[in-house]
Structure formats: structure tokens, C-alpha cells
Design an enzyme around this catalytic site. Sequence first.
Site, PDB file in Angstrom:
ATOM      1  N   SER A 286      -0.881  -4.264   0.530  1.00 51.12           N
ATOM      2  CA  SER A 286      -0.197  -5.402   1.127  1.00 51.12           C
ATOM      3  C   SER A 286      -0.552  -6.644   0.314  1.00 51.12           C
ATOM      4  O   SER A 286      -1.688  -6.779  -0.148  1.00 51.12           O
ATOM      5  CB  SER A 286      -0.655  -5.570   2.572  1.00 51.12           C
ATOM      6  N   GLU A 299       8.287   5.948   3.838  1.00 50.41           N
ATOM      7  CA  GLU A 299       9.254   5.124   4.580  1.00 50.41           C
ATOM      8  C   GLU A 299      10.604   5.103   3.875  1.00 50.41           C
ATOM      9  O   GLU A 299      11.668   5.138   4.506  1.00 50.41           O
ATOM     10  CB  GLU A 299       8.721   3.700   4.725  1.00 50.41           C
TER      11      GLU A 299
END
Length: 466
Positions: A286, A299
Site C-alpha cells: 500500500s 482481485e
Amino acid sequence: MADGTDQKSSNQMWGGRFASGPSAIMEEINASIGFDKKLYAQDIRGSIAHATMLAEKGIISQEDKDKIVHGLNTILSEIEAGSFEFSRKLEDIHMNIEARLATLIGTAAGRLHTARSRNDQVALDFRLWVKEELQKTEGMLTALISAFLGRAEENADTVMPGFTHLQTAQPVTFGHHCMAYVEMFGRDRARVRHAIEHLDESPIGAAALAGTGYPIDRHMTAKALGFREPTRNSIDTVSDRDFALEFLSIASICATHLSRLAEEIVIWSTPQFGFIRLSDAFSTGSSIMPQKKNPDAAELVRAKTGRINGSLVALLTVMKGLPLAYSKDMQEDKEQVFDAAESLELAIAAMTGMIRDLEVRKDRMRAAAGSGYSTATDLADWLVREAGLPFRDAHHVTGNAVALAEKKGCDLADLSLEDLQAIHPAITSGVFDVLSVEASVASRTSFGGTAPSEVKKQIAWWRGRN
Ligand code: ARG
């Protein structure tokens, strides 16, 4: 490119009865070269087979055929070298190649289109492309299956919780869970193989829709292009896009399997579950939270399914209600298939990498397997087997044991014999043999069950089938 067309003159291929060229908008909506240039190799292969057959049958001269084949091979190298100039005015790949052939070899080029139409030509090119893509998909699914077989073998004894409703149900082995995906991707691969067999018929020679009066040999071209046989109905041949719909259907089902797996990977890799750790190669960090490791690849695999399913619905909708035979609507088939093929390849490749690399956290799986009263069914089965209770009564007694364990804040295996006997006097210390998760999975030896011995048999069966 010296293709003999400009904005004002009519199209050189079919422009005989047109006084002026297409408006800019017409050109834009009509042209497919932007995407069907992908079919260049199939188009050239098809034309070489067609010209060879025409010469064999005496419909064109050997000399013209030699010029045509030589010219087409030159064009192939030009396209592969990146020096070929595609022109939107020439609409599509078929006319771009034919126009260039005319520039290269002159009038002989005009003989290539004898006894064929762009309708059977595009049906051929696209079928060849889809066939090759299916063959590639078959190989990629085999690689994914073998990645799973490897993980299943290493984890035939690794205990994890099995879920229904995403609630802990009964203990299973991670190997067994991996083998569930082997079954799914095995069915996908079988569908791919069946589709290859299904589309293995050559469209060339159906011409515009009615066949042709020239003495062509469709069996010869079918053989030269690696098809089993020619298609049997010329009208169906130029209006059929089932092979593309079948590819998209298979891709959608396969993508749906991949997205379920992707979802499990996302869940399992959370700190709360912690069943697996993804390799750095298949996760990202992140930009703001330094502790994070995100399952982006999983994802995105999950998301690609939306695109692939969208392509299937798009082409079904294009084909729905089209009268026989060819309509230009069908030009919209290619982008859907190309896009879905690219997405599916990427999704399978990413998943194969993730499965190969992921770290299985056996301790976390084992701890979770023992919680949530996952062996309650084993207690009920013990009461049936050892104490002769009807299953419904055993179910009730076990429910009381779970309620007691819940009250005490412990697992079933942590209840004392006195506690259990207070619930039902027939319970003996032998019950503790079945309350462990290892005993539970080892007992599930029914065919296709989760017992490590069974899982190993299923792995061996799949190993023999690859
Ligand atoms: N570009 C067209 C397609 O992709 C080729 C066939 C054109 N046929 C025709 N009759 N206009 O479908």
C-alpha cells in the site's frame, strides 16, 4: 500505401457501382482493420490453401498460383516486420492483403478471390484463430491443474476447516480443497477439447452463402488447413458464430471458477484467516499503510470475470434475431473474443503463478479446523455407531454437547467424560478418538471423501489423465 483509393474515389474492391467514396463516418463504422488485423496469419494461410486448390483443380494456372503464393508470403514477412501499412479505406484484413497483393504481383492477384467471398473467408480466418486459442487455453489449463496437483500432494494431510455458508462445517484437508479446483478446471479443459472437436470443420468454399459453380474441392482445402472435414451447409457456414459463442461460454465458466478461487485467496490471505501467504511476486504494497500486502492479482482475476461474461452477453445479443445468412453485425464478433481471450489467458497465468508460489500456513489452518465445533457430526456419528442411537436423536444429543461447550467456552474435545455422560449415559471415553480433527478427516473414506487416503487416490487418478 499505394492502394489506389482515396477519400473521393470509390472502393477498388467492390466500388464498381458506386460513384463516390464513403463518408468519413461511414468509413469509421464500416472498417474492422483496427482489430481484424490480428487475423493476418490465418488469412494468408487460408488464401494459400485456396489458391493451391484452385490451381490443382485447373481453375487458375499454376503460374498465377505461384505468383499469388509468393506475393502472400512477402506480405506475411512485411506484416511480421512491421513494415506493412494497414489502410482503413480498405476496410478489413482481407481487402488490405488483397490490395497489397495486386500492387506486388499485378493482375494475377485478381484471380485469388475466384470461388470465394469475404463471408466464407472471414468465417475461416476466425475459426482458425479460435481453434488456436482453444489449443493454447487447453495447455494453460493443464499447467494450472498440474500446479494444483502439486499443492494437493504436499497437503493431502493438511487439516483445514471446510465451510458451508462460509461457516465452519467439518474438517477437511487442504489437499482435498485443492482437488476440488482440479475437478473444476478439468471440466473446463474437457469443454475446451470438445469445442475444438466441434469447430473442426472448414468453412472455405461456402462462398457468399450458396456455394459455387466452380469445380472446387473443399475436402482438399479442409485437409490443407488441418480441419477434419468441410462444413456441410453453405448457408449455415457463413451465418454461424457458434464456435465464437462456445469459446466465450467456456471462457465465462472458467473465469467464474477462477473468480471463486480468487475470492478464496483474498479471504485466506487476510490476517483474520491467515491460511496462506501470497508470494511477493503476486501481491502489492500500500502506498500509505506500510504493513499491508494486498492480493491485487487475485482481485483482478476476480474482476476480469466481469469483462469475460460481458463479452459473452454482447455476442449473444449481436447474434440474437439475425436472419440467415451473413449480416455485417457479425463483424462485431471479433473484439469480444479477442478481449475475452486476452483476459482469460492473463487470469489463468496469474492464478497458476499464485497457486505455485503461495505459502500454506498449516498451523493456522489446523487451529481454525479445531474451532467452531467442527467435529460435532463425528460425535453424532459415534453415537449412532457405538451407542446405537437413531441419527436424529444423536443429532439432538450432540446439539446439547455443543451448547454446553459453548457455555464453558471450550471445544468439544475439551469437555470432560462426566460432562458428556451427563448429556447421554452411553458415552464412553472412546468418543475422544473421534473428536480430534485428524480422526475426523481420516474417517471420511467414502469415494471422493476428504480422508488423506482418498485424496491421494484422486491425485493418482488425475496424474494418469494429464
Ligand atoms: N470485415 C467483415 C467481417 O468481419 C468481413 C466480411 C465482410 N463481408 C461482407 N459481405 N461485407 O465480418
